[in-house]
Design a protein around this motif. Structure first.
Motif, PDB file in Angstrom:
ATOM      1  N   GLN A 111      60.616 -65.754  36.055  1.00 27.76           N
ATOM      2  CA  GLN A 111      61.952 -66.656  36.218  1.00 27.76           C
ATOM      3  C   GLN A 111      62.177 -66.628  37.783  1.00 27.76           C
ATOM      4  OE1 GLN A 111      63.678 -64.394  33.001  1.00 27.76           O
ATOM      5  NE2 GLN A 111      64.859 -66.035  32.713  1.00 27.76           N
ATOM      6  N   VAL A 112      61.634 -65.844  38.583  1.00 25.69           N
ATOM      7  CA  VAL A 112      62.003 -65.910  40.049  1.00 25.69           C
ATOM      8  C   VAL A 112      61.137 -66.782  41.024  1.00 25.69           C
ATOM      9  CG1 VAL A 112      62.372 -64.109  42.019  1.00 25.69           C
ATOM     10  CG2 VAL A 112      62.853 -63.503  39.623  1.00 25.69           C
ATOM     11  N   ILE A 113      61.601 -67.453  41.747  1.00 22.05           N
ATOM     12  CA  ILE A 113      60.651 -68.207  42.846  1.00 22.05           C
ATOM     13  C   ILE A 113      61.235 -67.815  44.144  1.00 22.05           C
ATOM     14  CG2 ILE A 113      59.905 -70.266  43.876  1.00 22.05           C
ATOM     15  CD1 ILE A 113      60.224 -71.708  41.098  1.00 22.05           C
ATOM     16  N   LEU A 114      60.294 -66.825  44.777  1.00 25.21           N
ATOM     17  CA  LEU A 114      60.901 -66.702  46.385  1.00 25.21           C
ATOM     18  C   LEU A 114      60.175 -67.835  47.062  1.00 25.21           C
ATOM     19  CD1 LEU A 114      59.686 -62.732  46.106  1.00 25.21           C
ATOM     20  CD2 LEU A 114      61.787 -63.551  45.836  1.00 25.21           C
ATOM     21  N   SER A 115      60.591 -67.791  48.253  1.00 25.68           N
ATOM     22  CA  SER A 115      60.230 -68.784  49.450  1.00 25.68           C
ATOM     23  C   SER A 115      58.811 -68.807  49.329  1.00 25.68           C
ATOM     24  CB  SER A 115      60.802 -68.426  50.734  1.00 25.68           C
ATOM     25  OG  SER A 115      60.154 -67.056  51.346  1.00 25.68           O
ATOM     26  N   HIS A 116      58.071 -67.861  49.148  1.00 26.62           N
ATOM     27  CA  HIS A 116      56.464 -67.685  49.225  1.00 26.62           C
ATOM     28  C   HIS A 116      55.667 -68.143  48.141  1.00 26.62           C
ATOM     29  CE1 HIS A 116      56.544 -63.818  48.041  1.00 26.62           C
ATOM     30  NE2 HIS A 116      57.295 -63.553  49.100  1.00 26.62           N
ATOM     31  N   SER A 117      56.634 -68.215  47.033  1.00 24.84           N
ATOM     32  CA  SER A 117      55.995 -68.127  45.788  1.00 24.84           C
ATOM     33  C   SER A 117      54.789 -69.250  45.428  1.00 24.84           C
ATOM     34  CB  SER A 117      56.697 -68.163  44.425  1.00 24.84           C
ATOM     35  OG  SER A 117      57.564 -66.714  44.618  1.00 24.84           O
ATOM     36  N   PRO A 118      55.390 -70.812  45.883  1.00 21.15           N
ATOM     37  CA  PRO A 118      54.455 -71.690  45.838  1.00 21.15           C
ATOM     38  C   PRO A 118      53.032 -71.771  46.743  1.00 21.15           C
ATOM     39  CG  PRO A 118      56.649 -72.346  46.048  1.00 21.15           C
ATOM     40  CD  PRO A 118      56.539 -70.915  46.385  1.00 21.15           C
ATOM     41  N   GLY A 166      71.615 -60.786  24.111  1.00 21.69           N
ATOM     42  CA  GLY A 166      71.220 -60.869  25.560  1.00 21.69           C
ATOM     43  C   GLY A 166      69.931 -61.806  25.912  1.00 21.69           C
ATOM     44  N   GLN A 167      69.703 -62.916  25.011  1.00 21.21           N
ATOM     45  CA  GLN A 167      68.619 -63.702  25.381  1.00 21.21           C
ATOM     46  C   GLN A 167      69.346 -65.018  25.981  1.00 21.21           C
ATOM     47  OE1 GLN A 167      65.119 -63.344  24.955  1.00 21.21           O
ATOM     48  NE2 GLN A 167      65.938 -61.115  24.673  1.00 21.21           N
ATOM     49  N   LEU A 168      68.557 -65.571  26.750  1.00 22.37           N
ATOM     50  CA  LEU A 168      68.925 -66.699  27.391  1.00 22.37           C
ATOM     51  C   LEU A 168      69.043 -68.035  26.346  1.00 22.37           C
ATOM     52  CD1 LEU A 168      67.896 -66.572  31.060  1.00 22.37           C
ATOM     53  CD2 LEU A 168      70.035 -66.579  30.417  1.00 22.37           C
ATOM     54  N   ARG A 169      69.890 -68.561  26.210  1.00 27.44           N
ATOM     55  CA  ARG A 169      69.969 -69.768  25.545  1.00 27.44           C
ATOM     56  C   ARG A 169      69.181 -71.120  26.230  1.00 27.44           C
ATOM     57  NH1 ARG A 169      74.994 -71.239  23.330  1.00 27.44           N
ATOM     58  NH2 ARG A 169      76.203 -70.786  25.187  1.00 27.44           N
ATOM     59  N   VAL A 170      69.143 -71.184  27.487  1.00 28.94           N
ATOM     60  CA  VAL A 170      68.890 -72.085  28.284  1.00 28.94           C
ATOM     61  C   VAL A 170      67.765 -71.764  29.158  1.00 28.94           C
ATOM     62  CG1 VAL A 170      69.671 -74.015  29.933  1.00 28.94           C
ATOM     63  CG2 VAL A 170      71.315 -73.340  28.131  1.00 28.94           C
ATOM     64  N   PRO A 171      66.811 -72.788  29.727  1.00 32.89           N
ATOM     65  CA  PRO A 171      65.801 -71.878  30.678  1.00 32.89           C
ATOM     66  C   PRO A 171      66.436 -72.124  31.990  1.00 32.89           C
ATOM     67  CG  PRO A 171      65.272 -74.244  29.997  1.00 32.89           C
ATOM     68  CD  PRO A 171      66.598 -73.803  28.880  1.00 32.89           C
ATOM     69  N   VAL A 172      65.820 -70.836  32.593  1.00 29.00           N
ATOM     70  CA  VAL A 172      66.913 -70.323  34.129  1.00 29.00           C
ATOM     71  C   VAL A 172      65.645 -70.064  34.841  1.00 29.00           C
ATOM     72  CG1 VAL A 172      68.079 -68.786  35.058  1.00 29.00           C
ATOM     73  CG2 VAL A 172      69.206 -69.882  33.160  1.00 29.00           C
ATOM     74  N   VAL A 173      65.543 -70.408  36.058  1.00 23.45           N
ATOM     75  CA  VAL A 173      64.987 -70.142  37.256  1.00 23.45           C
ATOM     76  C   VAL A 173      65.992 -69.483  38.356  1.00 23.45           C
ATOM     77  CG1 VAL A 173      63.516 -70.843  39.290  1.00 23.45           C
ATOM     78  CG2 VAL A 173      62.630 -71.279  36.707  1.00 23.45           C
ATOM     79  N   PHE A 174      65.579 -68.539  38.872  1.00 19.15           N
ATOM     80  CA  PHE A 174      66.189 -68.102  40.064  1.00 19.15           C
ATOM     81  C   PHE A 174      65.283 -68.432  41.522  1.00 19.15           C
ATOM     82  CE2 PHE A 174      67.028 -65.189  36.701  1.00 19.15           C
ATOM     83  CZ  PHE A 174      68.507 -65.186  36.707  1.00 19.15           C
ATOM     84  N   LEU A 175      65.825 -69.282  42.271  1.00 24.34           N
ATOM     85  CA  LEU A 175      65.214 -70.126  43.132  1.00 24.34           C
ATOM     86  C   LEU A 175      65.797 -69.657  44.660  1.00 24.34           C
ATOM     87  CD1 LEU A 175      63.095 -72.364  43.836  1.00 24.34           C
ATOM     88  CD2 LEU A 175      64.950 -73.913  43.595  1.00 24.34           C
ATOM     89  N   THR A 176      65.345 -68.630  45.475  1.00 27.47           N
ATOM     90  CA  THR A 176      65.626 -68.218  46.540  1.00 27.47           C
ATOM     91  C   THR A 176      65.085 -68.578  47.827  1.00 27.47           C
ATOM     92  OG1 THR A 176      66.373 -66.009  47.711  1.00 27.47           O
ATOM     93  CG2 THR A 176      64.774 -65.864  45.966  1.00 27.47           C
ATOM     94  N   ASN A 177      65.363 -68.334  48.940  1.00 32.10           N
ATOM     95  CA  ASN A 177      64.727 -68.524  50.210  1.00 32.10           C
ATOM     96  C   ASN A 177      64.375 -66.943  50.740  1.00 32.10           C
ATOM     97  OD1 ASN A 177      63.964 -71.196  50.367  1.00 32.10           O
ATOM     98  ND2 ASN A 177      65.375 -71.631  51.946  1.00 32.10           N
ATOM     99  N   ALA A 178      64.589 -65.926  50.074  1.00 28.02           N
ATOM    100  CA  ALA A 178      64.290 -64.527  50.257  1.00 28.02           C
ATOM    101  C   ALA A 178      62.858 -64.512  50.269  1.00 28.02           C
ATOM    102  CB  ALA A 178      65.220 -63.607  49.616  1.00 28.02           C
ATOM    103  N   GLY A 179      62.185 -63.861  50.879  1.00 32.34           N
ATOM    104  CA  GLY A 179      60.885 -63.499  51.068  1.00 32.34           C
ATOM    105  C   GLY A 179      60.404 -62.179  51.339  1.00 32.34           C
ATOM    106  N   ASN A 180      61.214 -61.412  51.633  1.00 32.01           N
ATOM    107  CA  ASN A 180      60.824 -59.974  52.118  1.00 32.01           C
ATOM    108  C   ASN A 180      60.732 -58.732  50.990  1.00 32.01           C
ATOM    109  OD1 ASN A 180      63.525 -59.758  51.412  1.00 32.01           O
ATOM    110  ND2 ASN A 180      64.016 -59.124  53.429  1.00 32.01           N
ATOM    111  N   CYS A 181      60.220 -59.230  49.975  1.00 28.93           N
ATOM    112  CA  CYS A 181      60.258 -58.583  48.850  1.00 28.93           C
ATOM    113  C   CYS A 181      59.217 -59.034  47.770  1.00 28.93           C
ATOM    114  CB  CYS A 181      61.528 -57.882  48.260  1.00 28.93           C
ATOM    115  SG  CYS A 181      62.048 -59.561  47.265  1.00 28.93           S
ATOM    116  N   LEU A 182      58.913 -58.084  46.790  1.00 31.18           N
ATOM    117  CA  LEU A 182      58.151 -58.802  45.617  1.00 31.18           C
ATOM    118  C   LEU A 182      58.454 -59.086  44.577  1.00 31.18           C
ATOM    119  CD1 LEU A 182      55.786 -55.186  45.345  1.00 31.18           C
ATOM    120  CD2 LEU A 182      55.150 -57.621  46.528  1.00 31.18           C
ATOM    121  N   ARG A 183      58.205 -59.981  43.977  1.00 32.01           N
ATOM    122  CA  ARG A 183      58.706 -60.849  42.936  1.00 32.01           C
ATOM    123  C   ARG A 183      59.160 -59.945  41.761  1.00 32.01           C
ATOM    124  NH1 ARG A 183      55.131 -65.712  39.973  1.00 32.01           N
ATOM    125  NH2 ARG A 183      56.854 -66.978  39.415  1.00 32.01           N
TER     126      ARG A 183
END
Length: 393
Positions: free
Chosen positions: A73-80, A37-54
């Motif tokens: 691994q999660v980038i919400l719209s406001h993370s930056p 169940g471990q990812l073999r490739v680096p992955v980021v989930f990049l969403t413009n959602a922002g109405n929740c916690l990371r």
């Protein structure tokens, strides 16, 4: 052999539709994972959602995909917004829905005022809904802090209230209880996250109003009232380049954590929205090409994060100064906003040319930027395409 590539996945329309998992998403992540169940490739989930916690979004993805997703691994719209530390000590008004105050504090903002708190302090400002108008004249508010900036996380619930109070703050230079004299210009700094005009969810029509629609209202009201353009200190979320810089940093951080020594050279950005996912990936690809050219011409090594504002943990100081990323290829899927009108997607030249620009007014419309490198049916096809290009199994 360690991977030399990583994935940037949009979420709604690619992995899920509203609360429903797209079946191809689980197939894709079975291919991306090893037996444990471990990812073999680096992955980021990049969403413009922002109405929740990371953290909440990571838990939601873990349940949907059947593997452990971490908040890193999660980038919400406001993370930056973590990068904009020069605003973290200022008193800021935050607008949106969900845990906006908690999000702001988690991002580093120390002095936060919500729309609800502002409305309670100045009840005479919000007058559209007659049922919410005060029945008696309230006493004047004293000792309310001067607002020094406005952070727009996402579309609010009561648009009329947020539009009214944000305009009041901008016109009064952060003192909405004061009498209006000269309208200040330039106005207070405004930082906005998520520029999506429309999105899909589970509706049949891809025209649910996004935060971009709210921004359009705000910009036009401000111009109508003042005769001047509303200016942004920063626009964050896809397709902003700073968001993709941050995603690249997290991809490299994952590879380092896994002990993969070879540098990540290529990114594959998978999305369903030509105006945000594809435009953003192509814009970042152009940035990478330009940065490589400049580096060669100048003979100087510099980090792709160097143009970002400083972060709390200074990632640009920890990055290898060399620009090692070669490309960010865009892959468009047909399970969300975009609908292909042929039975055999795959040729970008078959893509219907966008005639109406749904992007933000501060991003010029270059038709080539909304043309995906590849068009496939779903996210599993996208992953298999990347594997084939990388000769990866």
């Amino acid at each position: 052999q360690p991977p030399a590539f990583g994935f940037l996945f949009d979420i709604d329309g690619v992995l899920v539709r509203g609360s429903q998992v797209i079946p191809a998403a689980r197939d894709a992540f079975r291919a991306l994972s090893d037996g444990g169940g471990q990812l073999r490739v680096p992955v980021v989930f990049l969403t413009n959602a922002g109405n929740c916690l990371r953290k909440a979004k990571a838990e939601e993805l873990s349940h949907a995909l059947g593997l452990q997703v971490s908040p890193e691994q999660v980038i919400l719209s406001h993370s930056p917004l973590r990068l904009f530390s020069e605003f973290h000590q200022k008193c800021v008004l935050v607008a949106g829905q969900g845990p906006v105050e908690e999000n702001a504090r988690n991002l580093g903002f120390k002095h936060v005022v919500t729309i609800d708190a502002l409305r309670k302090a100045f009840p005479l400002l919000d007058m559209v809904d007659q049922a919410r108008r005060p029945k008696e004249l309230p006493p004047p508010t004293t000792d309310f802090p001067t607002i020094e900036g406005v952070i727009l996380f996402g579309e609010p619930v009561r648009w009329e209230t947020s539009l009214q109070l944000i305009i009041d703050v901008l016109l009064s230079n952060g003192n909405p209880g004061a009498e209006l004299e000269d309208i200040p210009y330039p106005h207070l700094p405004v930082l906005a996250c998520n520029m999506d005009l429309l999105w899909m969810a589970e509706a049949k029509m891809p025209s649910r109003f996004g935060h971009g629609t709210f921004l359009l209202c705000l910009e036009n009201i401000y111009k109508k009232v003042t005769g001047r353009e509303l200016k942004y200190e920063a626009l964050i979320g896809k397709p902003s380049t700073v968001t993709y810089r941050y995603a690249e940093y997290l991809i490299k951080q994952q590879a380092e954590k896994q002990g993969w020594k070879s540098p990540i050279r290529r990114l594959y950005a998978i999305g369903d929205n030509p105006m945000s996912d594809i435009y953003g990936a192509n814009l970042y690809n152009s940035y990478l090409k330009s940065a490589q050219q400049n580096q060669v011409q100048a003979g100087v090594k510099r980090s792709p994060l160097a143009a970002s504002a400083q972060t709390e943990n200074q990632p640009e100081q920890r990055e290898d100064c060399n620009i090692s990323m070669e490309s960010c290829e865009s892959i468009l899927v047909c399970t969300g906003v975009y609908r292909h009108n042929t039975e055999a997607p795959g040729n970008p030249e078959e893509c219907v040319t966008e005639t109406v620009f749904h992007g933000h007014r501060d991003f010029c419309f270059d038709p080539s930027l909304v043309e995906a490198s590849y068009i496939v049916q779903d996210v599993n096809d996208a992953v298999q395409l990347a594997f084939k290009k990388e000769n990866w199994s």
